[in-house]
Structures are given as C-alpha cells and as structure tokens.
Design a protein around this motif. Sequence first.
Motif, PDB file in Angstrom:
ATOM      1  N   UNK A  70      88.949  38.551  93.057  1.00  0.00           N
ATOM      2  CA  UNK A  70      87.637  37.947  93.602  1.00  0.00           C
ATOM      3  C   UNK A  70      87.677  38.326  95.020  1.00  0.00           C
ATOM      4  N   UNK A  71      86.406  39.012  95.510  1.00  0.00           N
ATOM      5  CA  UNK A  71      86.154  39.588  96.704  1.00  0.00           C
ATOM      6  C   UNK A  71      84.753  39.308  97.020  1.00  0.00           C
ATOM      7  N   UNK A  72      84.247  40.127  97.876  1.00  0.00           N
ATOM      8  CA  UNK A  72      82.916  40.037  98.388  1.00  0.00           C
ATOM      9  C   UNK A  72      82.006  41.510  98.427  1.00  0.00           C
ATOM     10  N   UNK A  73      80.912  41.549  98.638  1.00  0.00           N
ATOM     11  CA  UNK A  73      80.192  42.672  98.635  1.00  0.00           C
ATOM     12  C   UNK A  73      80.180  43.092  99.916  1.00  0.00           C
TER      13      UNK A  73
ATOM     14  N   UNK B 111      82.335  45.736  88.468  1.00  0.00           N
ATOM     15  CA  UNK B 111      82.165  44.867  89.524  1.00  0.00           C
ATOM     16  C   UNK B 111      81.041  43.877  89.174  1.00  0.00           C
ATOM     17  N   UNK B 112      81.397  42.681  89.035  1.00  0.00           N
ATOM     18  CA  UNK B 112      80.266  41.494  88.391  1.00  0.00           C
ATOM     19  C   UNK B 112      80.034  40.630  89.960  1.00  0.00           C
ATOM     20  N   UNK B 113      78.832  40.339  89.872  1.00  0.00           N
ATOM     21  CA  UNK B 113      78.556  39.135  90.753  1.00  0.00           C
ATOM     22  C   UNK B 113      77.529  38.035  90.411  1.00  0.00           C
ATOM     23  N   UNK B 114      77.881  36.934  90.158  1.00  0.00           N
ATOM     24  CA  UNK B 114      76.846  35.820  89.974  1.00  0.00           C
ATOM     25  C   UNK B 114      76.472  35.194  91.299  1.00  0.00           C
ATOM     26  N   UNK B 115      76.659  35.723  92.486  1.00  0.00           N
ATOM     27  CA  UNK B 115      76.272  35.289  93.728  1.00  0.00           C
ATOM     28  C   UNK B 115      75.217  36.254  94.166  1.00  0.00           C
ATOM     29  N   UNK B 116      74.878  35.971  95.211  1.00  0.00           N
ATOM     30  CA  UNK B 116      74.025  36.931  96.226  1.00  0.00           C
ATOM     31  C   UNK B 116      74.402  38.194  96.214  1.00  0.00           C
ATOM     32  N   UNK B 117      73.389  39.092  96.093  1.00  0.00           N
ATOM     33  CA  UNK B 117      73.896  40.570  96.296  1.00  0.00           C
ATOM     34  C   UNK B 117      73.788  40.969  97.634  1.00  0.00           C
ATOM     35  N   UNK B 118      73.619  39.876  98.704  1.00  0.00           N
ATOM     36  CA  UNK B 118      73.517  40.070 100.129  1.00  0.00           C
ATOM     37  C   UNK B 118      75.137  40.387 100.424  1.00  0.00           C
ATOM     38  N   UNK B 119      75.086  41.189 101.689  1.00  0.00           N
ATOM     39  CA  UNK B 119      76.470  41.523 102.221  1.00  0.00           C
ATOM     40  C   UNK B 119      77.106  40.154 102.491  1.00  0.00           C
ATOM     41  N   UNK B 120      78.503  40.136 102.010  1.00  0.00           N
ATOM     42  CA  UNK B 120      79.122  38.813 102.062  1.00  0.00           C
ATOM     43  C   UNK B 120      79.282  38.056 100.632  1.00  0.00           C
ATOM     44  N   UNK B 121      78.406  38.295  99.776  1.00  0.00           N
ATOM     45  CA  UNK B 121      78.000  37.464  98.664  1.00  0.00           C
ATOM     46  C   UNK B 121      79.461  37.963  97.739  1.00  0.00           C
ATOM     47  N   UNK B 122      79.839  36.740  96.784  1.00  0.00           N
ATOM     48  CA  UNK B 122      81.150  37.031  95.828  1.00  0.00           C
ATOM     49  C   UNK B 122      80.846  37.918  94.834  1.00  0.00           C
ATOM     50  N   UNK B 123      81.851  38.684  94.643  1.00  0.00           N
ATOM     51  CA  UNK B 123      82.002  39.517  93.618  1.00  0.00           C
ATOM     52  C   UNK B 123      83.329  39.762  92.928  1.00  0.00           C
TER      53      UNK B 123
END
Length: 242
Positions: free
Chosen positions: A132-135, A86-98
Amino acid sequence: MPTFRHGKNTTVLSDDFDLTTYLNSATAAYSVDVPETTTFGSSDRSYIVGHNQGSISFGGLFDGTTSSADSIFSAALGSNTPKVVTISNDSTSIGGRAILAAASSTSYEISSPLTDVVSVSAEAIANGGLDSGVWLICQTAVSATTNTTGVDNTASSTNGGVAHLHVTANARSATTVIAVQHSADNTTFADLAVFGTVAIAGLDSERYEVASGTTVNRYLRTRTTIATGTGAITRSVAFSRR
C-alpha cells in the motif's frame, strides 16, 4: 466525518497499459496464513501467524483490439514474468492511495451471454504480497525536465520500499530518465530509486525494490529528466514504504 470514495474513480495500470476504461471492477485482497498449533490436551484451538498473501481480480468488457483488456489478460496467462500492476481506488492526485503488486496471472475468462455484453474477468496472485503506497504522479504528460511536489509521510521510515513506473504514452524524440527522490526537509532531495532509461518514443514499466533496512526520508517526489528534443511523455509513479 469519514471521506468515502466512489468506485467510478478507480484507476488500473498494468505494465505500460492503462486498463481503466476497459474495466468495471477491481479487487485487491489481503490475507495471512494462520497454521494451527493445537496439541493434545488443549480445549481450544491455537494458531500462529504465517505468511502474508495478496491477490487481485478484475472484471470488465471484451474488446478484441490490440492493447485491450483481452489482449493484456490473455498474454499474461502462463507468463513467467509478473506484471507491474498499480491500482488506485482513491484520487489520482499526488499523494492519493495506490496498491502495488508484481502480479502473476492465474485465470482468465470470457463470458458471452445471449442478451448482454461480452465480458472478461481475470485473477492473479501478488508475488511478494500487496504493498500500500501513494501516487507520486499519475497519468500526467510532460515535455520538459520537471520535479513533482513532495509527498509528506510525516516521518521517515527504515525498511526500504517498492516503486512502480508506468509509461503509457511517449512521443518524445529523445530519451527520458525517471526517478524517485527523497528528502528530510522537502528542500534538498536525493535519488532513491532510478528507473532504467526510457527509449525514444518507447513505452515502459518497471518495478524497483529499495532494499530492506534502507532509510526512506519523510518526503518523496518524482524527478523526470528529459533530453533535448520534442514531444510529451505520460508517466505514472507510485511508491510504497515497507
């Protein structure tokens, strides 16, 4: 106005390891096959859309200790078991893109320049493509049974999805069950994907595919059920609708 992102906030999880602090680049590439259908008599080439493809690549710094990027990448090469990545270049907050992938390693390289830091690079293909999903939660420790805040998709979807679990630290003296739940109203939730039980003090990872054609309600959250005991568990859960 656009809301841009800085690369320094990128997070990379592979199975039960957090590789973030070993890496300085991560790339997810989406592509699609376009077989040619041009025939005699045609003045212009024509194509049809074929299979989707996905690949991921990493770059970072060499560290020869256990659980470093070197040990993870070298062990992955040639393995018949895809890594849960799992990779995220967005916020690691709940709802951030993953970005979610079942990754099979295709190459690993160690570079030792005379006047610079020893570096590593690795590439992998995504079995089943990139999702493409969300945290639903990211690298957060908990020591008691809890439910996270619901993530609003604004509408339900009808084609299933895929969920990733990463347990990267665990000092629990009892077992833990982690699940993805969904809801139509953000009040009444039901289990959608229940991961396998996490053992006492055990690290874990899992990729759970929700069958095609399954309705996934508007809201999603994570349920963490902890048996009586002591200690904390650090878990990350991401979900992608299909």
